[in-house]
Design a protein around this motif. Sequence first.
Motif, short mmCIF file in Angstrom:
data_model
loop_
_atom_site.label_atom_id
_atom_site.label_comp_id
_atom_site.label_asym_id
_atom_site.label_seq_id
_atom_site.Cartn_x
_atom_site.Cartn_y
_atom_site.Cartn_z
N LYS A 1 0.81 -1.32 -0.45
CA LYS A 1 -0.47 -0.45 0.09
C LYS A 1 0.77 1.01 -0.24
O LYS A 1 0.54 2.25 0.30
N GLY A 2 2.23 1.31 0.34
CA GLY A 2 3.01 2.33 -0.27
C GLY A 2 3.46 2.99 1.44
O GLY A 2 3.85 3.87 1.28
N HIS A 3 2.89 2.00 2.26
CA HIS A 3 3.63 2.56 3.34
C HIS A 3 4.96 2.43 4.10
O HIS A 3 4.99 0.55 3.60
N PRO A 4 5.93 3.00 4.73
CA PRO A 4 6.56 2.49 4.91
C PRO A 4 6.84 1.43 5.84
O PRO A 4 6.02 1.23 6.94
N LEU A 5 7.08 0.02 5.38
CA LEU A 5 7.74 -1.40 6.33
C LEU A 5 8.27 -1.05 7.77
O LEU A 5 9.44 -0.07 7.87
N THR A 6 7.63 -1.69 8.43
CA THR A 6 8.31 -1.61 9.67
C THR A 6 8.56 -2.91 10.09
O THR A 6 8.80 -3.96 9.38
N LYS A 7 10.23 -2.95 11.03
CA LYS A 7 10.40 -4.16 11.53
C LYS A 7 10.86 -4.07 12.74
O LYS A 7 10.93 -3.19 13.74
N THR A 8 10.96 -5.49 13.47
CA THR A 8 10.90 -5.33 14.96
C THR A 8 11.68 -6.60 15.36
O THR A 8 12.85 -6.97 14.38
N ILE A 9 13.06 -5.78 15.74
CA ILE A 9 14.52 -6.09 16.59
C ILE A 9 13.76 -7.08 18.32
O ILE A 9 13.61 -5.77 18.48
N THR A 10 15.09 -7.56 18.60
CA THR A 10 14.98 -7.88 19.87
C THR A 10 16.00 -7.71 20.12
O THR A 10 17.91 -8.04 19.46
N ALA A 11 16.68 -7.67 21.73
CA ALA A 11 17.70 -7.53 22.35
C ALA A 11 17.78 -8.04 23.79
O ALA A 11 16.97 -8.05 24.41
N ASP A 12 18.94 -8.41 24.32
CA ASP A 12 18.99 -9.21 25.22
C ASP A 12 18.82 -7.98 26.78
O ASP A 12 18.83 -7.65 27.80
N LEU A 13 19.86 -6.87 26.09
CA LEU A 13 19.74 -5.62 26.83
C LEU A 13 19.67 -4.46 26.78
O LEU A 13 20.00 -3.48 25.06
N LEU A 14 18.70 -2.81 26.40
CA LEU A 14 18.45 -2.31 25.46
C LEU A 14 18.65 -0.74 26.07
O LEU A 14 18.34 -0.91 27.19
#
Length: 561
Positions: free
Chosen positions: A250-263
């Motif tokens: 639909k032309g919307h910017p893609l989102t991405k999810t990342i994970t981390a042991d410590l932020l």
Amino acid sequence: LNRRPLFPRFTSSSSSAAKEHYDVLIVGGGAVGSSMANALRHTGAVSSIGVLEFRGAPPPLSAYIDDSENKQNKGNPNARAYALSPASLELINNGSSFCNPRSSTASSSAASHDASPAAGPIARLDEMGRVAWYDSMQIWESDGPATLHFSNDDLSTESIDPYKAMDTSSAGRAGYQDVLGAVIEDGPLVSALWNEMQNSNDDGVDFICNAAIKSIVAPSPNHASRGLAPPKPVELTYQVHNAFPEADSKGHPLTKTITADLLVAADGGNSTVRRMLGMPTVGFGYGRRAVTCTVKVDGSMGRTAYQRFMPNGPMALLPVWSEGDDIYANIVWSTTPSVASDLQQLSEEDFVRELNDCMQSGPVNTQSLFPSDLVDSILPGPLAGIAKVVDYLARGANDGLTMSRWSESRPFGLPPTISSVVGPRLAFDLSLSQARSYVAPRVALVGDAAHTVHPMAGQGLNLGIGDVDCLVRHIRSAMSSGMDPGGTMHFLNQYDSERRAEVSATLGGIHALHNMFGTTFSPAVYVRSLGMNLVNAAGPVRRRLAEVAAGRRGALPGLRT
């Protein structure tokens, strides 16, 4: 986890639905965040590090190199600069001694040093002539005779923190002991750190630039109190906003999810991470604003930093790098918002005149403790006479103590005259704030995300680098014990207790200075003035303050920064 390949360094959103995981994910790629990433990379404690930056990548380090083909690269010094202690400089420089600053000057050329890029970011910047070392600091008041003079002679070899003096060779220790600090601009410092990580021979660091955080899912704060298994990793969802963002159907910017042991939140005083996770802060504004700019001066700064305290706030004149006959310095003038606004609107000629009126005025005689008209009108004759004698003796003692120090090895000297302003005049409001806790399950705050401070003592970034040093040390301890970086609150709580105690002591001391120098009550002014003179005369006390400022001792006994 498998280590990822060295390239690509700069990451953008991917259409893949697979999540990407980091041992440590740092939000904020500025001076504190990039120092954190580089320190972790250098220790080898973790195998995967990510840096999520809201803006684009900084300019390449080559943009600041002045060479025969492009004389415009170096430009003029920037007003956004930091006064860094030797301890901070050493940590940023990969924990190793920087090239001996005694043999260089602020106008050093790359040819005058044999430091290589592998020697560390500070050594590389010094090689480029972007570091202004200082080994002396002069402080004085506007309404009294007191002065304070610190020098590198006040730094005793016994006070070096063994946890920080990683280079025990005679050459390395000489580099660490030789200076009170150095002034380095923000832009070149960040570029040097990114350059160090991008050109390393190990797996390095992944950078996610132009990112906007959409959501953060972190373990509940109650998880730590239930004694359960390690909490789930933090999940962070973001979008990349650049010229050609990846988009869905639909032309919307893609989102991405990342994970981390410590932020790790290193995203400044208005931290997005801290706000999204609901981590409260306490603090207040000073009702003061700092005006900062770069100026050109007539004469050498003599590797000296100057600061004059006035009732509305201090003015600092700090050496920055110079080129040939052009000698520069940075001004940081703290005052009321109305005066700051007026200063920004003055013509350059009038602004320079105001600067020189302040910095070319030396100490004055001690003020009378008791106004003579008040003494005569309230006290009876004999008591009025006694009060005047006490006043005369007290003022003479303070003035004499000042003069006795000038006649020894630390004479007072005015800074060079300011001749012109280079670049814009910037301003920012001054405040004190601190997070109630620097940690939550799988989350840690560092730098301005954890605390902000009045700039009068030049401790802002130094406190942030102290956070980095402490957190990296506890991450290494967690990994050595078989845990992941954020798998238990034990090590995070140790970081929190150590740093909040140290930072609180520093914030309290700076706040006390702000109040002391802001008073115009004559007896209080006298006590403050006499106290400054006594500190200047008392070698052990003066050396202790110098060692704290240099990062060799903590503000509290038994704590190291």
